[in-house]
Structure formats: structure tokens, C-alpha cells
Design a protein around this motif. Sequence first.
Motif, PDB file in Angstrom:
ATOM      1  N   TRP A 193       1.633  14.926  42.240  1.00  0.00           N
ATOM      2  CA  TRP A 193       2.004  16.358  42.493  1.00  0.00           C
ATOM      3  C   TRP A 193       3.583  16.644  41.943  1.00  0.00           C
ATOM      4  N   ASP A 194       3.710  17.825  41.492  1.00  0.00           N
ATOM      5  CA  ASP A 194       4.820  18.391  41.103  1.00  0.00           C
ATOM      6  C   ASP A 194       6.025  18.565  42.103  1.00  0.00           C
ATOM      7  N   SER A 195       5.719  18.546  43.504  1.00  0.00           N
ATOM      8  CA  SER A 195       6.611  18.773  44.514  1.00  0.00           C
ATOM      9  C   SER A 195       6.200  18.378  45.725  1.00  0.00           C
ATOM     10  N   GLU A 196       7.174  17.925  46.833  1.00  0.00           N
ATOM     11  CA  GLU A 196       6.437  17.652  48.061  1.00  0.00           C
ATOM     12  C   GLU A 196       5.727  18.507  48.813  1.00  0.00           C
ATOM     13  N   GLU A 197       6.141  19.893  48.479  1.00  0.00           N
ATOM     14  CA  GLU A 197       5.439  21.079  49.094  1.00  0.00           C
ATOM     15  C   GLU A 197       3.950  21.117  48.427  1.00  0.00           C
ATOM     16  N   ALA A 198       3.910  20.946  47.192  1.00  0.00           N
ATOM     17  CA  ALA A 198       2.502  21.038  46.555  1.00  0.00           C
ATOM     18  C   ALA A 198       1.469  19.893  47.369  1.00  0.00           C
ATOM     19  N   ARG A 199       2.112  18.614  47.393  1.00  0.00           N
ATOM     20  CA  ARG A 199       1.578  17.635  47.901  1.00  0.00           C
ATOM     21  C   ARG A 199       0.999  17.667  49.506  1.00  0.00           C
ATOM     22  N   MET A 225       8.287  13.429  40.429  1.00  0.00           N
ATOM     23  CA  MET A 225       6.727  14.089  40.909  1.00  0.00           C
ATOM     24  C   MET A 225       6.523  12.982  42.047  1.00  0.00           C
ATOM     25  N   PHE A 226       5.755  13.445  42.826  1.00  0.00           N
ATOM     26  CA  PHE A 226       5.197  12.848  44.236  1.00  0.00           C
ATOM     27  C   PHE A 226       3.953  12.490  44.186  1.00  0.00           C
ATOM     28  N   VAL A 227       3.431  11.367  45.014  1.00  0.00           N
ATOM     29  CA  VAL A 227       2.189  11.041  44.992  1.00  0.00           C
ATOM     30  C   VAL A 227       1.849  10.763  46.350  1.00  0.00           C
ATOM     31  N   ARG A 228       0.377  11.009  46.703  1.00  0.00           N
ATOM     32  CA  ARG A 228      -0.255  10.633  47.741  1.00  0.00           C
ATOM     33  C   ARG A 228      -1.353   9.540  47.564  1.00  0.00           C
ATOM     34  N   THR A 229      -1.482   8.344  48.404  1.00  0.00           N
ATOM     35  CA  THR A 229      -2.203   7.261  48.003  1.00  0.00           C
ATOM     36  C   THR A 229      -3.400   7.216  49.187  1.00  0.00           C
ATOM     37  N   TYR A 267      -0.952  20.331  41.196  1.00  0.00           N
ATOM     38  CA  TYR A 267      -1.714  19.167  40.681  1.00  0.00           C
ATOM     39  C   TYR A 267      -1.437  18.729  39.504  1.00  0.00           C
ATOM     40  N   ARG A 268      -1.109  17.218  39.484  1.00  0.00           N
ATOM     41  CA  ARG A 268      -0.766  16.682  38.234  1.00  0.00           C
ATOM     42  C   ARG A 268      -1.458  15.760  37.695  1.00  0.00           C
ATOM     43  N   GLY A 269      -2.575  15.252  38.334  1.00  0.00           N
ATOM     44  CA  GLY A 269      -3.326  14.122  37.793  1.00  0.00           C
ATOM     45  C   GLY A 269      -3.854  13.442  39.090  1.00  0.00           C
ATOM     46  N   ALA A 270      -4.819  12.545  38.817  1.00  0.00           N
ATOM     47  CA  ALA A 270      -5.280  11.520  39.817  1.00  0.00           C
ATOM     48  C   ALA A 270      -5.729  10.181  39.228  1.00  0.00           C
ATOM     49  N   GLY A 271      -5.717   9.272  39.937  1.00  0.00           N
ATOM     50  CA  GLY A 271      -6.501   7.859  39.549  1.00  0.00           C
ATOM     51  C   GLY A 271      -7.532   7.286  40.655  1.00  0.00           C
ATOM     52  N   ILE A 272      -8.452   6.522  40.285  1.00  0.00           N
ATOM     53  CA  ILE A 272      -9.296   5.877  41.233  1.00  0.00           C
ATOM     54  C   ILE A 272      -9.473   4.456  40.791  1.00  0.00           C
ATOM     55  N   PHE A 273      -9.097   3.653  41.659  1.00  0.00           N
ATOM     56  CA  PHE A 273      -9.026   2.179  41.291  1.00  0.00           C
ATOM     57  C   PHE A 273      -9.869   1.361  42.557  1.00  0.00           C
ATOM     58  N   VAL A 274     -10.626   0.500  42.107  1.00  0.00           N
ATOM     59  CA  VAL A 274     -11.738  -0.199  42.999  1.00  0.00           C
ATOM     60  C   VAL A 274     -11.593  -1.737  42.794  1.00  0.00           C
TER      61      VAL A 274
END
Length: 204
Positions: A56-62, A1-5, A36-43
Motif C-alpha cells: 500500500w502507498d500509505s498507512e491510511e490506505a492499508r 510503502m506499507f504492507v500487510r501480511t 493498492y500497490r500489489g500483492a503476493g501469495i506464497f505457500v
Amino acid sequence: MFVRTVYATGDPAKVDTAIRALNAQGRDLLQERPGYRGAGIFVDRELGKLLAVSWWDSEEARRNSDEVMRERRPSLMEPFAATIAVDNYEVAVYHPAGRPVSGGGLRITRLEFDPADADLLADTFRASVAPRLETLPGFTGTSLHIDRSRGRGLVGALFADRESLAASRSSQASVRQEGAAKAHVTVVGLEEFEIVHAEVWGGN
């Protein structure tokens, strides 16, 4: 998987405004995007820091999702965010051990490494770091995110409550020291957050 922060800083008194917008409009926008595979919010409410992570399940989707989110992000973060930084990572290791809950704790360790050592870092984390973290009371999961080209990474360790997060500091420090030496990485940052929301569907 891939993530964006998305890492935002601003007035602590206004952070709840951004949280409400991200949990409502922001989540709806993400869920509409393919892959889309999920998300998190942290504070960090005391200092005024917010970390939003989408999976995300791929770089392209992200990449495709960011075309929409780039336009909407500033308005979702108003009036809280004075600064916003966006980074992209590959999920090298995903190691769930429970279900993160609202009010729990997240510890982020920021890393730098020689890009040639990316696989060494992933192998070391999978074989020796994650299993040791799993023995810590209240531990609910960990993941290693890496940017191979820039030699940068994030380790996230989740705990069921803030008490467990605090109690784990000494033990995780020992794990971190040994893991960094084995994987030839430099620790360049350490942060703690409250979990507002976190979910991921599936993993590596």
C-alpha cells in the motif's frame, strides 16, 4: 510503502482452495481499494502454510483496506485455514532485481530488534545486505519490512526457481550472520515458500 501480511496454517491438502479464492475474489477486492500497490501469495505445501502480502502507498490506505478485508478474509481462507495471523509493517527497503515468477522461491527471515535501532537496521540492510544478496545466482529481489514500535521485522529474498533458493542457503547464511551483528538484530525465524504470485508497482 506499507504492507500487510496474512499468515495462515492449516491442512496441506486444502491449501489450493485458499489459493484459488485469493487469486480470484481476493485480488479483485484488493485492486478495488485506493492506494493498492500489489500483492503476493506464497505457500509451503508440505507443512500447510500460506503467506499473503499486500502492498500500500500509505498507512491510511492499508488501514482502510483492512476494514473490508477483515470481514472477507475468513471466508476466502475456508476450508484451509485453522489459524490466521495478521501483521502490519513499514517497507524500510525495497530492492528489486528482476521479476518474480510463479514457481520461484521466497526465503523469509524474521527479526527482533531494539526499536531505537530501526534506522540502523534499515541503513545496514540497504548498504551491505541487499548488494550482497544481489550477487546470488537466481536472485530476483529483496525487501525489509519493519514494525518500529514493536521492534519486529521481516526480510524477504526472492529467487527465480526453487533450485536457486536451495543453492543460496549457505551464502545467505553468511550474509545474515554478518548483517545481524552489524544491525544489532536477533534472528527468530527462517522459512521458505514457493511463489504462487508476486507483483509490486513502484517502490521506495
